[in-house]
Enzyme design. Structure first.
Site, PDB file in Angstrom:
ATOM      1  N   GLU A  11       0.826  -1.205   0.000  1.00 42.77           N
ATOM      2  CA  GLU A  11       0.000   0.000   0.000  1.00 42.77           C
ATOM      3  C   GLU A  11       0.867   1.264   0.000  1.00 42.77           C
ATOM      4  O   GLU A  11       1.831   1.368   0.760  1.00 42.77           O
ATOM      5  CB  GLU A  11      -0.892  -0.016   1.248  1.00 42.77           C
ATOM      6  N   CYS A  68      -5.781  -2.442   2.605  1.00 41.20           N
ATOM      7  CA  CYS A  68      -5.814  -2.430   4.065  1.00 41.20           C
ATOM      8  C   CYS A  68      -7.216  -2.666   4.623  1.00 41.20           C
ATOM      9  O   CYS A  68      -7.850  -3.675   4.319  1.00 41.20           O
ATOM     10  CB  CYS A  68      -5.200  -1.119   4.555  1.00 41.20           C
ATOM     11  N   LYS A 116      -8.668   4.401  -2.540  1.00 41.54           N
ATOM     12  CA  LYS A 116      -9.238   3.824  -1.323  1.00 41.54           C
ATOM     13  C   LYS A 116     -10.520   4.567  -0.967  1.00 41.54           C
ATOM     14  O   LYS A 116     -10.530   5.794  -0.884  1.00 41.54           O
ATOM     15  CB  LYS A 116      -8.224   3.916  -0.194  1.00 41.54           C
TER      16      LYS A 116
END
Length: 325
Positions: A47, A163, A129
């Site tokens: 990430e 995540c 995200k």
């Protein structure tokens, strides 16, 4: 759907070159070249690896983090740019699908962005995200549903999340319902300690079982020297250690190679797609085990825009606005 193939995949645990977009980019390109010598067809990086995860936001109060936040702006990646061009070229040269996490700069905003490059060098997806987590909300803006896609790539049907998006079951289901064969997961690593390592383990193995797909997960790693670069406070340094779990999981929820929880390295495994059918024969969450007459997901896949253009349409009754085509 081709479930009679074998794909060699690599998940890379790697340290960024702190505070340097160009330095980290070069290090990632070297890792791609190294993976190519081992026949890797799909490679997944952590990430926001380029330039680096904003660890400062986890240990500094907002009033003190302005300088580091501005430095991240200066080193962030614009899409497209020479950085993304370099990865297009590398993917094409090595005929490899590349999944890369970046800090993306779009004018005055930063985003936690995942890029997927196909083996012909095409940038297939740029997704952001959808909800930055906790401290990350001081750094990144929010993405939208346009990135919740499973793509047809040279290695199969590919999807990705970052995540704690994995704790949003509807986001995961959106990819499952598109018959994801390989799920690419990315976490920051070197954060929070063993509890984060354990949570990643549960998360990626559960998704593999529930989706009936492979999960290729990559986390970053900080050396003790890098932790010292981020903060000289020994108390704060404690939360910038551990939390690494780079691994490749089968549709049956098992490890296909030894996970990497310390240091840099590359987890490599062959993904036998027949295992997808073997798992789904017993339990297909988006097929014979689903109940769409009872439970359905409704999602907005439109890209978010600030301006929507209209034009006049003249009718016999009244003048009305309709969307511009």
């Amino acid at each position: 759907m081709n479930n009679s193939r074998i794909v060699r995949a690599a998940a890379v645990q790697i340290s960024p070159v702190l505070f340097s977009r160009d330095g980290t980019t070069e290090k990632v390109l070297q890792a791609i070249a190294k993976a190519a010598t081992q026949g890797v067809q799909l490679i997944v990086f952590p990430e926001t690896l380029i330039p680096y995860y904003p660890y400062f936001s986890f240990i500094q109060p907002p009033v003190l983090m302005g300088k580091e936040h501005m430095r991240l702006y200066e080193e962030a990646v614009i899409v497209p740019s020479p950085v993304t061009d370099a990865f297009c070229s590398a993917a094409r040269t090595y005929e490899m699908v590349v999944v890369l996490g970046i800090n993306e700069r779009d004018q005055g905003s930063l985003y936690n962005t995942q890029l997927i490059f196909d083996a012909d060098g095409t940038l297939l997806l740029k997704r952001r995200k959808i909800t930055p987590t906790y401290h990350e909300r001081m750094v990144w803006g929010q993405g939208d549903g346009s990135g919740l896609k499973v793509l047809d790539t040279a290695v199969g049907k590919l999807g990705c999340l970052a995540c704690w998006e994995h704790y949003n079951p509807l986001a995961r289901f959106a990819l499952m319902a598109q018959h994801e064969q390989i799920h690419c997961a990315q976490f920051p690593g070197s954060l929070v300690g063993q509890i984060f390592t354990d949570q990643i383990e549960v998360t990626i193995r559960h998704h593999a079982l529930e989706a009936g797909c492979f999960v290729v997960n990559a986390t970053s790693w900080l050396s003790p020297e890098q932790v010292g670069q981020i903060t000289p406070d020994e108390q704060l340094q404690r939360v910038l250690k551990g939390g690494c779990n780079t691994a490749i999981i089968s549709p049956e929820g098992t490890h296909l190679c030894s996970p990497i929880t310390e240091g840099e390295g590359m987890a490599i495994a062959d993904l036998d797609f027949s295992l997808i059918t073997k798992r789904k024969r017993m339990m297909d969450s988006v097929g014979h085990y689903s109940r769409p007459d009872l439970l359905q997901l409704h999602m907005n896949t439109e890209a978010r825009t600030l301006i929507e253009e209209y034009k006049w349409q003249f009718t016999s009754d009244a003048d009305v606005f309709i969307p511009k085509t």
